[in-house]
Motif scaffolding. Structure first.
Motif, PDB file in Angstrom:
ATOM      1  N   LEU A 196       0.722  -1.238   0.053  1.00 58.79           N
ATOM      2  CA  LEU A 196      -0.085   0.123   0.043  1.00 58.79           C
ATOM      3  C   LEU A 196       0.889   1.340  -0.219  1.00 58.79           C
ATOM      4  N   GLY A 197       2.080   1.033   0.231  1.00 62.84           N
ATOM      5  CA  GLY A 197       2.973   2.240   0.351  1.00 62.84           C
ATOM      6  C   GLY A 197       2.796   3.323   1.378  1.00 62.84           C
ATOM      7  N   ARG A 198       2.339   2.708   2.504  1.00 61.49           N
ATOM      8  CA  ARG A 198       1.967   3.583   3.523  1.00 61.49           C
ATOM      9  C   ARG A 198       2.428   2.822   4.966  1.00 61.49           C
ATOM     10  N   LYS A 199       2.372   3.576   6.021  1.00 58.46           N
ATOM     11  CA  LYS A 199       2.603   2.855   7.375  1.00 58.46           C
ATOM     12  C   LYS A 199       1.244   2.295   7.871  1.00 58.46           C
ATOM     13  N   LEU A 200       1.363   1.060   8.625  1.00 57.37           N
ATOM     14  CA  LEU A 200       0.333   0.756   9.150  1.00 57.37           C
ATOM     15  C   LEU A 200      -0.363   1.452  10.404  1.00 57.37           C
ATOM     16  N   GLY A 201      -1.493   1.936  10.101  1.00 62.73           N
ATOM     17  CA  GLY A 201      -2.162   2.699  11.218  1.00 62.73           C
ATOM     18  C   GLY A 201      -2.787   1.751  12.317  1.00 62.73           C
ATOM     19  N   PRO A 202      -3.268   2.532  13.481  1.00 60.82           N
ATOM     20  CA  PRO A 202      -4.094   1.799  14.453  1.00 60.82           C
ATOM     21  C   PRO A 202      -5.350   1.507  13.774  1.00 60.82           C
ATOM     22  N   PHE A 203      -5.940   0.113  14.236  1.00 60.47           N
ATOM     23  CA  PHE A 203      -7.203  -0.233  13.554  1.00 60.47           C
ATOM     24  C   PHE A 203      -7.184  -0.413  12.054  1.00 60.47           C
ATOM     25  N   ASP A 204      -6.081  -0.485  11.329  1.00 62.84           N
ATOM     26  CA  ASP A 204      -6.088  -0.489  10.069  1.00 62.84           C
ATOM     27  C   ASP A 204      -6.201  -1.925   9.587  1.00 62.84           C
ATOM     28  N   ARG A 205      -7.234  -2.397   8.888  1.00 65.75           N
ATOM     29  CA  ARG A 205      -7.547  -3.554   8.643  1.00 65.75           C
ATOM     30  C   ARG A 205      -7.548  -3.660   6.944  1.00 65.75           C
ATOM     31  N   VAL A 206      -6.924  -2.718   6.227  1.00 66.89           N
ATOM     32  CA  VAL A 206      -6.951  -2.757   4.953  1.00 66.89           C
ATOM     33  C   VAL A 206      -6.502  -3.936   4.180  1.00 66.89           C
ATOM     34  N   ILE A 207      -5.053  -4.193   4.623  1.00 65.00           N
ATOM     35  CA  ILE A 207      -4.110  -5.262   4.190  1.00 65.00           C
ATOM     36  C   ILE A 207      -4.972  -6.551   4.605  1.00 65.00           C
ATOM     37  N   ASP A 208      -5.569  -6.617   5.758  1.00 65.83           N
ATOM     38  CA  ASP A 208      -6.263  -8.134   6.118  1.00 65.83           C
ATOM     39  C   ASP A 208      -7.449  -8.352   4.944  1.00 65.83           C
ATOM     40  N   VAL A 209      -8.143  -7.210   4.424  1.00 58.94           N
ATOM     41  CA  VAL A 209      -8.971  -7.485   3.618  1.00 58.94           C
ATOM     42  C   VAL A 209      -8.602  -7.913   2.166  1.00 58.94           C
ATOM     43  N   HIS A 210      -7.461  -7.267   1.828  1.00 57.03           N
ATOM     44  CA  HIS A 210      -7.004  -8.038   0.701  1.00 57.03           C
ATOM     45  C   HIS A 210      -6.346  -9.313   0.781  1.00 57.03           C
ATOM     46  N   ILE A 211      -5.878  -9.758   1.950  1.00 55.27           N
ATOM     47  CA  ILE A 211      -5.458 -11.008   1.964  1.00 55.27           C
ATOM     48  C   ILE A 211      -6.589 -11.931   1.890  1.00 55.27           C
ATOM     49  N   SER A 212      -7.866 -11.526   2.530  1.00 56.69           N
ATOM     50  CA  SER A 212      -9.020 -12.413   2.380  1.00 56.69           C
ATOM     51  C   SER A 212      -9.453 -12.472   1.095  1.00 56.69           C
ATOM     52  N   ASN A 213      -9.381 -11.425   0.183  1.00 50.11           N
ATOM     53  CA  ASN A 213      -9.741 -11.354  -0.938  1.00 50.11           C
ATOM     54  C   ASN A 213      -8.713 -12.391  -1.797  1.00 50.11           C
ATOM     55  N   VAL A 214      -7.500 -12.383  -1.685  1.00 48.10           N
ATOM     56  CA  VAL A 214      -6.722 -13.165  -2.429  1.00 48.10           C
ATOM     57  C   VAL A 214      -6.798 -14.677  -2.025  1.00 48.10           C
ATOM     58  N   ARG A 215      -7.009 -14.936  -0.680  1.00 48.89           N
ATOM     59  CA  ARG A 215      -7.230 -16.254  -0.409  1.00 48.89           C
ATOM     60  C   ARG A 215      -8.348 -16.986  -1.045  1.00 48.89           C
ATOM     61  N   ARG A 216      -9.538 -16.209  -0.965  1.00 46.55           N
ATOM     62  CA  ARG A 216     -10.905 -16.493  -1.549  1.00 46.55           C
ATOM     63  C   ARG A 216     -10.670 -17.099  -2.976  1.00 46.55           C
ATOM     64  N   LYS A 217      -9.893 -16.095  -3.743  1.00 54.54           N
ATOM     65  CA  LYS A 217      -9.945 -16.091  -5.087  1.00 54.54           C
ATOM     66  C   LYS A 217      -8.701 -17.625  -5.456  1.00 54.54           C
ATOM     67  N   LEU A 218      -7.721 -17.643  -4.558  1.00 58.12           N
ATOM     68  CA  LEU A 218      -6.922 -18.964  -4.568  1.00 58.12           C
ATOM     69  C   LEU A 218      -7.836 -20.362  -4.596  1.00 58.12           C
ATOM     70  N   THR A 219      -8.598 -20.249  -3.434  1.00 57.89           N
ATOM     71  CA  THR A 219      -9.573 -21.327  -3.203  1.00 57.89           C
ATOM     72  C   THR A 219     -10.541 -21.733  -4.125  1.00 57.89           C
ATOM     73  N   HIS A 220     -11.201 -20.343  -4.767  1.00 57.50           N
ATOM     74  CA  HIS A 220     -12.149 -20.561  -5.771  1.00 57.50           C
ATOM     75  C   HIS A 220     -11.625 -21.335  -7.065  1.00 57.50           C
TER      76      HIS A 220
END
Length: 232
Positions: free
Chosen positions: A183-207
């Protein structure tokens, strides 16, 4: 990346004017559309480096614009949300937005996010690396990822995320590192953006391959791409 074309889809005319003035000093070519349907048509009919998309729009809601845009385009999208719209932010990321920024925001933060996204997409387009880990193959030049013989339909940020995990296959990559690299930035408090993207990639790999868990969450540390040849 000089004079990168940026499309702003937001019904706040004054905000669009201010952003256009501010972004023009950063060598961006700015266009603004104030209606969701018209913004979608514009985004699909022209070549933009980035789309800045407000979620509350007349004509067509921002999430619907994003959903239709993702059916035909991988252009990076930065969504703007009102504070408190947590559900819409997460849904926007799940649909395919690259990142989000809550209103009101500091223009310097917006510019930093734009530069981060463009650096990542510029690198991806010009990289000449082929990565293979078990049945996953990634071609950075063509911006294509495959599992077995099935091509993965990844957004630009998902592509960069999978690329980073492949480079560190079998090793834990921290959320902080993934956020900075992808994302090109620091991880902020309560920042879940990268976790949602991980979930998307996981789902696409499994599918795509019905191959079970490929990305493992390591509690308190981060994520790792499982190397099957090392699994006993």
């Amino acid at each position: 990346m000089r004079m990168a074309r940026v499309l702003i889809i937001d019904d706040d005319v004054e905000l669009c004017r201010l952003l256009a003035e501010r972004l023009s000093t950063e060598d961006f070519s700015i266009e603004a559309i104030h209606n969701g349907q018209q913004g979608l048509e514009r985004a699909l009919s022209h070549d933009y480096a980035l789309v800045i998309l407000d979620l509350m729009l007349p004509g067509m809601k921002g999430l619907d614009v994003l959903r239709h845009l993702r059916e035909r385009s991988t252009v990076p999208v930065l969504i703007l949300t009102a504070r408190g719209e947590d559900v819409d932010r997460i849904l926007g990321l799940e649909i395919g937005a690259d990142d989000y920024l809550p209103k009101p925001f500091n223009p310097r933060e917006l510019i930093a996010r734009i530069h981060a996204i463009l650096r990542r997409t510029h690198y991806t387009k010009n990289a000449a690396v082929s990565l293979v880990v078990d049945d996953i193959r990634l071609d950075s030049t063509a911006r294509e990822a495959w599992i077995n013989k099935t091509q993965l339909d990844l957004t630009s940020v998902e592509f960069s995320l999978l690329e980073t995990l492949l480079h560190h296959a079998g090793h834990v990559v921290t959320r902080e590192h993934l956020t900075e690299v992808v994302l090109g930035r620091k991880l902020g408090p309560f920042d879940r953006v990268i976790d949602v993207h991980i979930s998307n990639v996981r789902r696409k790999l499994t599918h795509a391959a019905d191959a079970g868990e490929r990305i493992k969450a390591v509690r308190g540390s981060g994520y790792l791409l499982i190397v099957r040849s090392e699994v006993t």
